[in-house]
Design a protein around this motif. Structure first.
Motif, short mmCIF file in Angstrom:
data_model
loop_
_atom_site.label_atom_id
_atom_site.label_comp_id
_atom_site.label_asym_id
_atom_site.label_seq_id
_atom_site.Cartn_x
_atom_site.Cartn_y
_atom_site.Cartn_z
N ILE A 187 -12.62 27.37 5.64
CA ILE A 187 -11.39 27.01 6.23
C ILE A 187 -10.83 27.92 6.88
O ILE A 187 -10.36 27.66 8.12
N ASN A 190 -8.29 29.20 -1.70
CA ASN A 190 -8.55 30.54 -0.84
C ASN A 190 -7.98 30.10 0.43
O ASN A 190 -8.55 31.00 1.34
N ASP A 237 -17.53 25.57 11.65
CA ASP A 237 -18.87 25.32 11.27
C ASP A 237 -19.97 24.78 12.09
O ASP A 237 -21.13 25.06 11.76
N ALA A 247 -17.98 11.07 19.57
CA ALA A 247 -18.52 11.53 20.94
C ALA A 247 -20.07 11.55 20.88
O ALA A 247 -20.56 11.68 19.76
N GLN A 287 -14.39 17.98 6.81
CA GLN A 287 -14.79 18.37 5.52
C GLN A 287 -13.80 18.31 4.28
O GLN A 287 -14.15 18.01 3.09
N ARG A 323 -13.55 11.47 12.15
CA ARG A 323 -12.86 11.37 11.00
C ARG A 323 -11.96 12.64 10.82
O ARG A 323 -12.20 13.76 10.43
P1 FAD Z 1 -15.27 20.09 9.70
O1 FAD Z 1 -14.22 20.13 8.57
O2 FAD Z 1 -16.65 19.78 9.32
O3 FAD Z 1 -14.77 19.04 10.55
C1 FAD Z 1 -15.51 18.41 11.82
C2 FAD Z 1 -14.78 17.39 12.52
O4 FAD Z 1 -15.49 17.06 13.59
C3 FAD Z 1 -14.32 16.23 11.90
O5 FAD Z 1 -13.41 15.76 12.07
C4 FAD Z 1 -15.73 15.17 12.15
O6 FAD Z 1 -15.44 13.80 11.72
C5 FAD Z 1 -15.75 15.52 13.45
N1 FAD Z 1 -16.84 15.24 14.34
C6 FAD Z 1 -18.32 15.53 13.92
N2 FAD Z 1 -19.13 14.99 15.05
C7 FAD Z 1 -18.35 14.41 15.93
C8 FAD Z 1 -18.60 13.71 16.91
N3 FAD Z 1 -19.83 13.45 17.43
N4 FAD Z 1 -17.67 13.17 17.55
C9 FAD Z 1 -16.20 13.25 17.13
N5 FAD Z 1 -16.05 13.97 16.15
C10 FAD Z 1 -16.95 14.47 15.29
N6 FAD Z 1 -13.85 26.05 2.63
C11 FAD Z 1 -12.82 26.83 2.04
O7 FAD Z 1 -12.31 27.71 2.83
N7 FAD Z 1 -12.51 26.59 0.82
C12 FAD Z 1 -12.85 25.63 -0.19
O8 FAD Z 1 -12.25 25.49 -1.14
C13 FAD Z 1 -13.69 24.82 0.49
N8 FAD Z 1 -14.24 23.78 -0.19
C14 FAD Z 1 -15.49 23.07 0.35
C15 FAD Z 1 -15.66 21.84 -0.54
C16 FAD Z 1 -16.71 21.09 -0.05
C17 FAD Z 1 -16.99 19.90 -0.75
C18 FAD Z 1 -17.24 21.26 1.24
C19 FAD Z 1 -17.95 20.21 1.81
C20 FAD Z 1 -16.85 22.12 2.22
C21 FAD Z 1 -15.68 23.14 1.36
N9 FAD Z 1 -15.22 24.10 2.22
C22 FAD Z 1 -14.18 25.03 1.80
C23 FAD Z 1 -15.78 24.34 3.65
C24 FAD Z 1 -14.89 23.99 4.76
O9 FAD Z 1 -14.70 22.56 4.52
C25 FAD Z 1 -15.30 24.26 5.97
O10 FAD Z 1 -15.72 25.47 6.43
C26 FAD Z 1 -14.43 23.61 7.11
O11 FAD Z 1 -14.01 22.13 6.91
C27 FAD Z 1 -14.79 23.69 8.48
O12 FAD Z 1 -13.79 23.10 9.49
P2 FAD Z 1 -14.40 22.57 10.87
O13 FAD Z 1 -13.01 22.14 11.70
O14 FAD Z 1 -15.34 23.63 11.47
O15 FAD Z 1 -15.42 21.39 10.69
#
Ligand code: FAD
Length: 307
Positions: free
Chosen positions: A283, A46, A274, A79, A37, A33
């Protein structure tokens, strides 16, 4: 085959893809997707240099930035297996397809464990929150609860106590599991109440926002309600790494163990955001880690292609 194949389309994956593509190497991105998140987030205040945005707008901006470059984006693809085969990694998708790449960047993110009680989903972002660093300031001067008495719950309660009017910390067990030093700090705060042996049973609201929380005293079985405006659920962050067990080293919590360059236990495989052991899931941190893992992958490619 790709030079860099990014798995995950959240902030970490988007940053990794932009950094790789800017090196002029063949870059692919697979996401279950795209956006991750942040698609479930309302206000984001922030991300430094952007004083205010909203999750869906932020996700669109991530996508637009990636599309500035020739990145092959494969959205809505999950994946399910990663394996090394000769000089290449093979990524198997749920659809049955297999992708080949010289390096892989894992950025599959994480999900907050939910309480699973009535009202939790309905009032998500309407008083039910998961991240005190993100949403704490929205509850300035209001009454809140924190669910969970581990380190993250107690840290959240201490953090919130400095901003909100009152915090009730609710723990299911008969004692808190957080470190002693945190528990001492918590108990020294005048505007925190700790309820042990209490089971949250429902999030109460008026259709537009949270108005309270119902819980059961597990010793007496009595039901109680707490009037409040915010509920922070702190019962665990689950990395999306189940499919990588046995492929790369995971911490006891299931996070991908990464080194200073985003490297993992499997040479040529990097990880960011994450889903890794990096502390503080945010983020701005995921974006930086994605850039770092991508540069790590590029350095690795230069070395393996040296004559
Ligand atoms: P994610 O955003 O979790 O992205 C993971 C990606 O991997 C997605 O595209 C997912 O679909 C994909 N994926 C997962 N498994 C598979 C698989 N097996 N195969 C293919 N694709 C896969 N942070 C802030 O800094 N400020 C904020 O205000 C804030 N508010 C938040 C509010 C909420 C409700 C939530 C839930 C989180 C919030 N966060 C905030 C935290 C922030 O969203 C995360 O730290 C950040 O999105 C992490 O980024 P990421 O790319 O590591 O992972």
């Amino acid at each position: 085959p790709f030079d860099v194949l990014v798995v995950g389309g959240g902030p970490a994956g988007a940053a990794a893809a932009v950094y790789a593509a800017r090196k002029g190497i063949r870059t692919g991105l697979v996401a279950e997707r795209f956006g991750g998140q942040v698609l479930d987030t309302m206000a984001i205040e922030n991300f430094i240099s952007v004083p205010h945005t909203e999750g869906p707008a932020f996700a669109t901006a991530l996508e637009q930035h990636v599309k500035e470059y020739p990145v092959e984006v494969m959205n809505l693809q999950k994946a399910e297996k990663l394996a090394k085969n000769g000089d290449f990694f093979e990524l198997s998708l749920e659809s049955g397809a297999t992708l080949k790449s010289r390096t892989v960047i894992l950025s599959t993110g994480a999900r907050w464990r939910q309480m699973g009680v009535p009202g939790e989903d309905a009032y998500r972002n309407k008083g039910v929150a998961y991240c005190p660093h993100c949403d704490g300031p929205l509850f300035k001067g209001k009454r809140t609860a924190v669910i969970g008495g581990g380190n993250s719950g107690v840290e959240a309660a201490i953090d919130l106590a400095g901003i909100v009017a009152h915090v009730t910390l609710i723990e299911f067990d008969t004692k808190l599991r957080a470190d002693d030093v945190l528990q001492r700090k918590l108990r020294s705060l005048p505007n925190v109440t700790v309820l042990l042996n209490a089971k949250t049973t429902e999030v109460l609201g008026d259709d537009s926002k949270v108005t309270g929380l119902a819980y059961e005293d597990r010793q007496t079985g009595e039901q109680h309600t707490l009037p409040l405006e915010g509920i922070f659920v702190q019962i665990g962050l689950l990395p999306n790494t189940e499919w990588l067990k046995g492929t790369v080293e995971l911490s006891p919590r299931g996070e991908i163990v990464t080194g200073a360059h985003g490297d993992t236990s499997l040479e040529g495989v990097f990880a960011a955001g994450d889903c890794t052991t990096v502390p503080y899931k945010q983020i701005v941190i995921a974006v930086g880690e994605g850039a770092k893992a991508s540069l790590g992958a590029f350095d690795h490619l230069i070395r393996i292609s040296a004559p």
